[in-house]
Motif scaffolding. Sequence first.
Motif, PDB file in Angstrom:
ATOM      1  N   PRO A 285     -21.221 -60.627  -4.531  1.00  0.00           N
ATOM      2  CA  PRO A 285     -22.327 -61.290  -3.827  1.00  0.00           C
ATOM      3  C   PRO A 285     -22.248 -62.810  -3.944  1.00  0.00           C
ATOM      4  O   PRO A 285     -21.678 -63.344  -4.893  1.00  0.00           O
ATOM      5  N   ALA A 286     -22.819 -63.474  -2.967  1.00  0.00           N
ATOM      6  CA  ALA A 286     -22.854 -64.946  -2.984  1.00  0.00           C
ATOM      7  C   ALA A 286     -23.985 -65.402  -3.899  1.00  0.00           C
ATOM      8  O   ALA A 286     -24.911 -66.104  -3.501  1.00  0.00           O
ATOM      9  N   GLU A 287     -23.910 -64.949  -5.130  1.00  0.00           N
ATOM     10  CA  GLU A 287     -24.879 -65.297  -6.168  1.00  0.00           C
ATOM     11  C   GLU A 287     -24.091 -65.706  -7.405  1.00  0.00           C
ATOM     12  O   GLU A 287     -22.969 -65.246  -7.623  1.00  0.00           O
ATOM     13  N   SER A 288     -24.688 -66.543  -8.216  1.00  0.00           N
ATOM     14  CA  SER A 288     -24.017 -66.926  -9.446  1.00  0.00           C
ATOM     15  C   SER A 288     -24.025 -65.744 -10.409  1.00  0.00           C
ATOM     16  O   SER A 288     -24.936 -64.913 -10.391  1.00  0.00           O
ATOM     17  N   HIS A 289     -22.970 -65.637 -11.234  1.00  0.00           N
ATOM     18  CA  HIS A 289     -22.900 -64.533 -12.200  1.00  0.00           C
ATOM     19  C   HIS A 289     -24.083 -64.609 -13.166  1.00  0.00           C
ATOM     20  O   HIS A 289     -24.625 -63.585 -13.586  1.00  0.00           O
ATOM     21  N   LYS A 290     -24.513 -65.829 -13.476  1.00  0.00           N
ATOM     22  CA  LYS A 290     -25.647 -66.012 -14.383  1.00  0.00           C
ATOM     23  C   LYS A 290     -26.907 -65.408 -13.775  1.00  0.00           C
ATOM     24  O   LYS A 290     -27.713 -64.789 -14.482  1.00  0.00           O
ATOM     25  N   HIS A 291     -27.077 -65.581 -12.468  1.00  0.00           N
ATOM     26  CA  HIS A 291     -28.249 -65.031 -11.786  1.00  0.00           C
ATOM     27  C   HIS A 291     -28.241 -63.507 -11.839  1.00  0.00           C
ATOM     28  O   HIS A 291     -29.259 -62.880 -12.112  1.00  0.00           O
TER      29      HIS A 291
ATOM     30  N   LYS B 116     -25.665 -60.659  -1.139  1.00  0.00           N
ATOM     31  CA  LYS B 116     -26.855 -61.430  -1.500  1.00  0.00           C
ATOM     32  C   LYS B 116     -28.083 -60.884  -0.779  1.00  0.00           C
ATOM     33  O   LYS B 116     -29.169 -60.800  -1.366  1.00  0.00           O
ATOM     34  N   ILE B 117     -27.901 -60.493   0.484  1.00  0.00           N
ATOM     35  CA  ILE B 117     -29.007 -59.903   1.241  1.00  0.00           C
ATOM     36  C   ILE B 117     -29.486 -58.624   0.568  1.00  0.00           C
ATOM     37  O   ILE B 117     -30.684 -58.417   0.357  1.00  0.00           O
TER      38      ILE B 117
END
Length: 256
Positions: free
Chosen positions: A229-235, A198-199
């Motif tokens: 990453p600690a992000e949603s796949h949609k993002h 995410k960073i």
Amino acid sequence: MVARASAVLVIVALLAMAIFASPLQLNVLRNHYAISEDLDEYGDAVVSVLGIDDSGHISTPISYQEALNKVETNKPRVVFFFVHGWKNDGSISNYSNGDLNDFKAFIKEFSEKARANATLSAYEQYKIHGIYLAWHGHSRNYLKDLTFWNRNHISKIMGQSTSLSEVVKTITKIAKANTESSRIPVRVIAAGHSMGGKIVNTLINEQIGTRDLLEKSDHYPDLWLIINPAESHKHIETIIKDQKVRGEEGIRECPK
């Protein structure tokens, strides 16, 4: 009844501190020992540990300067940045059992296999310098799961840091300047896992910009790896689609 209410208040207070605590409060809560600033050398492989605080600034200036000097004098052909994820850091304990330990082993193995490969050896790819970007992703065992929200929020802030961007840029420029003197290409890789991913993702999209990556390639890594990453796949999908609309190349998503 009063005792039960008091116990509930204590639990709520601990949860609030773990989730919303400031960096100063978290210093009390988490088991974050001093950063291991030792520079490890394994033949042609070198590993530097650079401490990064919650705002994205270098917290270990001595090891940072040492890394800059080593990259300039050793002239590595590969520089590998790694940003670890949640529940890890650059502490002594992580040095012997954690992402830092695994990263050291990876860099050493990379160098050994590159030397054994005729093609990679011809380009001196066994000369590698690993840069472990250590941030406060670790906490006391009994509270570590409760720090997810705070650490996830901090990882976003760190990715937006101009200071962190400058660290990556400065080391990369020094490394790639060695190409001119030897004519052997220098490859720079930056990878991030989990919250470290995410960073890196935030660093690219909010601080640097993919257009700048392409137009100023001598300032930035040649390859960026964002691992789980600690992000949603949609993002992530939205970012990729947006880049394609703008006609930006060089961005690839691994197949599902």
